[in-house]
Design an enzyme around this catalytic site. Sequence first.
Site, PDB file in Angstrom:
ATOM      1  N   ASP A 117       0.865  -1.176   0.000  1.00 15.65           N
ATOM      2  CA  ASP A 117       0.000   0.000   0.000  1.00 15.65           C
ATOM      3  C   ASP A 117       0.903   1.228   0.000  1.00 15.65           C
ATOM      4  O   ASP A 117       2.127   1.124   0.172  1.00 15.65           O
ATOM      5  CB  ASP A 117      -0.954  -0.055   1.212  1.00 15.65           C
ATOM      6  CG  ASP A 117      -2.207   0.781   0.979  1.00 15.65           C
ATOM      7  OD1 ASP A 117      -2.226   1.575   0.019  1.00 15.65           O
ATOM      8  OD2 ASP A 117      -3.160   0.659   1.773  1.00 15.65           O
ATOM      9  N   GLY A 225     -11.637   3.430   1.089  1.00 15.91           N
ATOM     10  CA  GLY A 225     -12.488   4.182   2.015  1.00 15.91           C
ATOM     11  C   GLY A 225     -13.583   3.350   2.663  1.00 15.91           C
ATOM     12  O   GLY A 225     -14.588   3.905   3.124  1.00 15.91           O
TER      13      GLY A 225
HETATM   14  N1  GUN Z   1      -6.342   0.865   3.099  1.00 12.47           N
HETATM   15  C1  GUN Z   1      -7.601   0.892   3.579  1.00 12.47           C
HETATM   16  N2  GUN Z   1      -8.351   1.749   2.867  1.00 12.47           N
HETATM   17  C2  GUN Z   1      -7.567   2.272   1.917  1.00 12.47           C
HETATM   18  C3  GUN Z   1      -7.770   3.208   0.872  1.00 12.47           C
HETATM   19  O1  GUN Z   1      -8.855   3.759   0.675  1.00 12.47           O
HETATM   20  N3  GUN Z   1      -6.685   3.483   0.083  1.00 12.47           N
HETATM   21  C4  GUN Z   1      -5.474   2.875   0.263  1.00 12.47           C
HETATM   22  N4  GUN Z   1      -4.469   3.172  -0.566  1.00 12.47           N
HETATM   23  N5  GUN Z   1      -5.269   2.009   1.248  1.00 12.47           N
HETATM   24  C5  GUN Z   1      -6.297   1.707   2.058  1.00 12.47           C
END
Ligand code: GUN
Length: 721
Positions: A117, A225
Amino acid sequence: MTALMTPILRSGYMPARADSDPCREQDLGLFEVVVRDGAARIGRLHTLHGSLQTPALLPVVNPNLRTIEPREMWDRYGVDALITNSYVIWKHEKLKDEALSEGIHSLLDFPGVVMTDSGTFQSYVYGDVEVGVSEIVEFQRDIGVDIGTMLDVFGRPDMTRLELEECVQETARRAPESLAAVGDKMLLNGPIQGGTHQDLRAEAASLMGSAEEGGRGFSVHPLGGIVPLMEKQRYRDLFEALMAARSTTPSDRPIHMFGCGHPMLFPMAIALGADLFDSAAYAIFARDDRLLSPEGTIKLGSLTEWPVTSSALFGRTPGEVREMDEEERSVLLAHHNLEVTQTELAKCREAVREGRIWQLAERRSHVNPQLREAFLWVLDQLEEIPDEPSGEAALQILASTNPVRLGREDISDDVGSRPHILHLHALLSMRWRTPGSWWDGSDDNPERVVLIDSAPPPWRITALGAAMSALLENPRSVVMIPTPLGPIPYTMEDVSPWCHLECSDEIWLEPYDDEEILEGLEELGLQDLPLVRVTPTDIPDDERSSEVRDWLDRCSIVDKLSVLCAIPPLEACRLTGEMEVRRSNTDRIVNVLNDGQHILSPRLTDGGISLALEGASRLNSKTNPPALFGEQTLDSGSDHPGVPRVRLLEDAVPFVGRGRNVMHGYILGADPHLIPGQPCIVVDDGGRLVAHGTAITTPREMSQLSKGVAVRVREGALRGD
Ligand code: GUN
């Protein structure tokens, strides 16, 4: 391996698993559908560290705090992919240096697929992050990540619509810069924001799905989100967001549910088309003495016995676990949680293979009131098809579901709302017609409906006598059988799921109310005919019996061709004009011949139809092929537009003509009424028959996927050429 894990691992031999093999170079980033059950799919996402089978859960690994070692996840739990946070590594000097010099797989000691992420979630929790849009993608690329994530803008559900619009637009504005930085080895996640606004989710999915830079697009689309929705158990909003996003997400991109890892949510999410999940729940819940189970969360509290089990818990009592020191206990419970999570996912994949994912989602919906509410809302979408993205998603779910099923169909309050049953009933009411002519040669309108009460399946044994008697008495009788799903024509008696409904004798033997029956007859336009109700009788001893029986056999083939293959009833009658049949030892039709030529076979397993080459050739009456994908077509508006066709790219004609399957990437067009699991024919640009087979994917998927089988070919038509 930490000392804390020793007691767990000592209990079992843990063989090392071979490291992953990279995918073929030309497949990198492609997603293929291997097995499908409606919107649910078992897929393969091709990466440099293996072709990842989906649906899959990627456990979150905190590089600073490894509750379970990634290597153990790989070896012991068969975890093929995990997710970690590139922003956390980027911020931490030592981790960053090691990741840059040794690579992320070495840093984590994990040979499988590594997803990362980008820091967006940190910006949601802590405010802004210091990293740049291209900088974080470049970093993920440089540390050898398999699937990175762009720096999207987190859309909180409590934001105003205007703010959420801005999250969607700003994320889309950042897409080209992110894609430009991705390199040629890494796949990139393009998150879909939009809060709880269906239109924004659909717009975001469309913007992210079409984003491109230097010929590269996103490979996976996570739903962003949604963590705040799950924290508050707002499951209806969660699945609404999923359906809305799904309505416009390209079919060749897996959908990932960011932060979704409670096993209770998997069946419904998968049934609605989610492919990937990630979660730290296994570790976070363990730290709080909570056990995950597919039926909800269980507090260790004062348990006397385990209501859910796993190899991690086996041989220990809850009392013994309570006695452990806190850290050891949390590691043990994390093992349990991961094991349960993996097991539930395996169960979901198996349910997809068996065509039973919807039933599993339905069962799981009863474990939690919010989940039940969400499930009922989804059923409303399927039944009402609202003019919203969720309605579009519902249509896609129905259209992608094979209406004819193998195996038993268990009864529940929601049985009539299962997508395959809704689909089958929609086809029946749209395409079934009363016979145009009767066994005695007359061709007048039908005079009555005869309903054979109190006959459990198989109806060809229990109801045939009564059906024949009714027809002898009045040839212009429409013979019907009542089922808990409504009355069906006798001619469809062996079509599954109707013939495989698992009911108690009471349900089969007790007659239904007239009112219930009338409702079903209305669906078929039979409400104005007099209704006569009879009970089973022996086969009548009458010299005209065999004539009646032959007529019933022919009606059954005509009805199945019209309902399941969209053949106009008159054309189906013409095709079966001189029909002869070959029967099995159990007296079921195995081959249908016309003028001595084998034209089709009823499928004994599910009551559907398999065409033979001669039948396919006679049914391929149109000279124009299906329109090219993207080309405007005038909807003929017909309920019976003919056997669905797939238009093949000229290069593939010789191969498919010799019996090879039709692969994605070689299809130019497909009729919109094509149904996965049902017969279709394959034609060339001139509309000539190339092959016939079973559609695996929908027309939408055929236009978007570029890998995997689209039509399983039964016979090529050019074998002698
Ligand atoms: N991890 C949990 N929710 C989100 C999100 O909306 N965007 C990203 N990049 N990571 C997340």
